[in-house]
Design a protein around this motif. Structure first.
Motif, PDB file in Angstrom:
ATOM      1  N   GLN A   1       0.530  -0.663   0.056  1.00 51.93           N
ATOM      2  CA  GLN A   1      -0.356  -0.051  -0.235  1.00 51.93           C
ATOM      3  C   GLN A   1       0.572   1.311  -0.257  1.00 51.93           C
ATOM      4  O   GLN A   1       0.523   2.723  -0.498  1.00 51.93           O
ATOM      5  CB  GLN A   1      -0.759   0.700   1.523  1.00 51.93           C
ATOM      6  N   ARG A   2       1.901   1.349   0.018  1.00 55.96           N
ATOM      7  CA  ARG A   2       3.533   2.762   0.400  1.00 55.96           C
ATOM      8  C   ARG A   2       3.883   2.428  -0.794  1.00 55.96           C
ATOM      9  O   ARG A   2       4.050   3.593  -1.264  1.00 55.96           O
ATOM     10  CB  ARG A   2       3.743   1.855   1.635  1.00 55.96           C
ATOM     11  N   VAL A   3       3.370   1.439  -2.017  1.00 58.65           N
ATOM     12  CA  VAL A   3       4.276   1.172  -3.457  1.00 58.65           C
ATOM     13  C   VAL A   3       3.480   2.349  -4.019  1.00 58.65           C
ATOM     14  O   VAL A   3       2.895   3.060  -4.563  1.00 58.65           O
ATOM     15  CB  VAL A   3       5.199   0.215  -3.524  1.00 58.65           C
ATOM     16  N   HIS A   4       4.599   3.526  -4.522  1.00 61.25           N
ATOM     17  CA  HIS A   4       4.460   4.606  -5.743  1.00 61.25           C
ATOM     18  C   HIS A   4       5.058   4.750  -7.054  1.00 61.25           C
ATOM     19  O   HIS A   4       5.826   4.565  -6.848  1.00 61.25           O
ATOM     20  CB  HIS A   4       4.002   5.207  -5.260  1.00 61.25           C
ATOM     21  N   ILE A   5       4.937   4.837  -7.986  1.00 57.96           N
ATOM     22  CA  ILE A   5       5.094   4.182  -8.982  1.00 57.96           C
ATOM     23  C   ILE A   5       4.828   5.195 -10.098  1.00 57.96           C
ATOM     24  O   ILE A   5       4.082   5.210 -10.931  1.00 57.96           O
ATOM     25  CB  ILE A   5       5.631   2.782  -9.272  1.00 57.96           C
ATOM     26  N   GLY A   6       5.452   6.038 -10.624  1.00 58.85           N
ATOM     27  CA  GLY A   6       4.792   7.042 -11.238  1.00 58.85           C
ATOM     28  C   GLY A   6       4.202   8.155 -11.408  1.00 58.85           C
ATOM     29  O   GLY A   6       3.725   8.235 -10.115  1.00 58.85           O
ATOM     30  N   PRO A   7       3.824   9.631 -12.184  1.00 57.95           N
ATOM     31  CA  PRO A   7       3.356  10.629 -11.613  1.00 57.95           C
ATOM     32  C   PRO A   7       1.834  10.332 -11.735  1.00 57.95           C
ATOM     33  O   PRO A   7       0.961  10.936 -11.915  1.00 57.95           O
ATOM     34  CB  PRO A   7       4.178  11.296 -12.372  1.00 57.95           C
ATOM     35  N   ASP A   8       1.433   9.426 -13.380  1.00 58.01           N
ATOM     36  CA  ASP A   8       0.361   8.586 -13.301  1.00 58.01           C
ATOM     37  C   ASP A   8      -1.059   8.082 -12.306  1.00 58.01           C
ATOM     38  O   ASP A   8      -1.861   7.488 -12.502  1.00 58.01           O
ATOM     39  CB  ASP A   8      -0.430   8.072 -14.637  1.00 58.01           C
ATOM     40  N   GLN A   9       0.070   7.954 -10.787  1.00 58.18           N
ATOM     41  CA  GLN A   9      -0.654   6.221 -10.412  1.00 58.18           C
ATOM     42  C   GLN A   9      -1.729   7.295  -9.608  1.00 58.18           C
ATOM     43  O   GLN A   9      -1.732   7.798  -9.218  1.00 58.18           O
ATOM     44  CB  GLN A   9       0.616   5.566  -9.637  1.00 58.18           C
TER      45      GLN A   9
END
Length: 379
Positions: free
Chosen positions: A148-156
């Motif tokens: 739930q903490r993973v964020h990849i890329g500006p469009d997520q």
């Protein structure tokens, strides 16, 4: 984001992701020495050790239309199609990043320019990309919680619920990220461009690290080739290089304490040797608090070896360089230049790779709070 930003402080160089691993004991909220102390000694023993490097990212043709990609730094290997391009550097960078492999069925340099309304989202017919990165898991969270903490890329826009799977001889977590770019033309309806990323979270033999594999876009007709490549993943213990300290403390301090006319009156400078992970944690401390926060801020990608030795440098006194713009110091009117009270930055001790470091300027106080309680590996 790695590096801090105070109301009275400007970060000159920030990165998307840094690497935080372990905190130290709490420290007093402030330290206000006004006179320079006796300089500490150089790291003579650490400067004389024999280097033990770690092999760079290796790509070996297996002669059957595939090739094996191996990272000793991050401790993994896998087999990908022989026609795929492989790089250890993120697009636009020169040096490889720690433990990373970026593989694609197409040449990113020759890929078509995305439509303005699509941002960076390419059509699935262009091909598929597989990225492997090492991320910090300082809280040693279970993979389904960590996801739930993973964020990849500006469009997520969302992380969809996933499931545990068997991978690399152990339990991994498979999930999907949703990307969406919205564009509102001046005339016409809203345009929404969407894609998904398939993500695998694989535990490293080090409990404070996670291998993050992600394929973009999952809608590509080549996605089955990604799944076959991921199924070949093997995991081993990550390795860190052992390198001598080539930039000694006296060299670092002389830059600040000695001018063209000799010693600079009223100037104080100190440098502490620590790992990159420790220096990053100190640099990421919350404004006005100790430089030893009990928990890290965020879950960053590891951009260089967390065990690499760095100098954390603090400087105070007269005639320090000013930050390049940003808000004025606390209590200082807009448009009034505020003199720099102190500077805190980190710099490599074992090489000249200065990228991905940062520095902060403050116009308040007389010394970085908590700096004096930080550990020093140079004795």
């Amino acid at each position: 984001m790695r590096r801090w930003l105070l109301p009275f402080c400007l970060t000159l160089s920030a990165v998307a992701c840094g690497d935080l691993q372990s905190g130290q004991a709490g420290a007093p909220p402030s330290a206000t020495p006004t006179s320079a102390s006796a300089p500490a000694a150089d790291c003579v023993a650490l400067g004389a050790i024999s280097p033990i490097p770690v092999p760079p990212l290796a790509v070996v043709d297996l002669g059957d239309g595939t090739k094996r990609v191996t990272s000793a730094e991050a401790g993994y290997s896998l087999v990908v199609p022989g026609t795929w391009l492989v790089s250890g550097a993120i697009a636009g960078t020169v040096n490889p990043w720690f433990g990373q492999a970026h593989m694609s069925s197409y040449d990113p340099r020759a890929a078509p320019t995305p439509r303005p309304e699509a941002g960076t989202i390419l059509p699935p017919e262009v091909g598929v990309r597989l990225d492997i990165e090492m991320w910090a898991n300082p809280l040693r969270e279970p993979l389904d919680i960590y996801a739930q903490r993973v964020h990849i890329g500006p469009d997520q826009i969302a992380v969809l619920p996933g499931a545990f799977v068997r991978l690399a001889g152990g339990q991994a977590y498979r999930m999907t990220i949703q990307d969406e770019r919205r564009f509102q033309p001046s005339l016409g309806p809203l345009v929404a461009t969407r894609q998904t990323r398939a993500v695998w979270l694989v535990p490293s033999p080090r409990a404070d690290r996670v291998l993050v594999l992600y394929a973009t876009p999952a809608e590509s007709a080549l996605f089955p080739a990604v799944e076959r490549a991921v199924s070949t993943l093997q995991v081993a213990a990550p390795r860190s290089a052992v390198l001598p300290v080539v930039h000694q403390r006296s060299e670092i301090l002389q830059r600040w304490l000695v001018g063209k006319s000799g010693p600079i009156a009223g100037r104080r400078a100190e440098a502490k040797l620590m790992t990159y992970a420790e220096a990053s944690l100190a640099m990421d401390a919350r404004p006005g608090a100790s430089l030893n926060p009990p928990l890290p801020m965020g879950i960053p990608r590891i951009d260089r070896d967390p065990d690499e030795l760095f100098w954390l440098v603090a400087v105070s006194g007269p005639d320090l360089p000013a930050s390049r713009g940003g808000p004025p110091g606390r209590g200082v009117a807009v448009g009034t230049p505020a003199p720099t009270a102190w500077i805190l930055y980190d710099t490599p001790a074992t090489n000249d790779r200065g990228e991905r470091t940062g520095q902060g300027f403050s116009t308040a106080g007389t010394w970085p709070p908590g700096f004096d309680t930080l550990p020093d590996r140079c004795h």
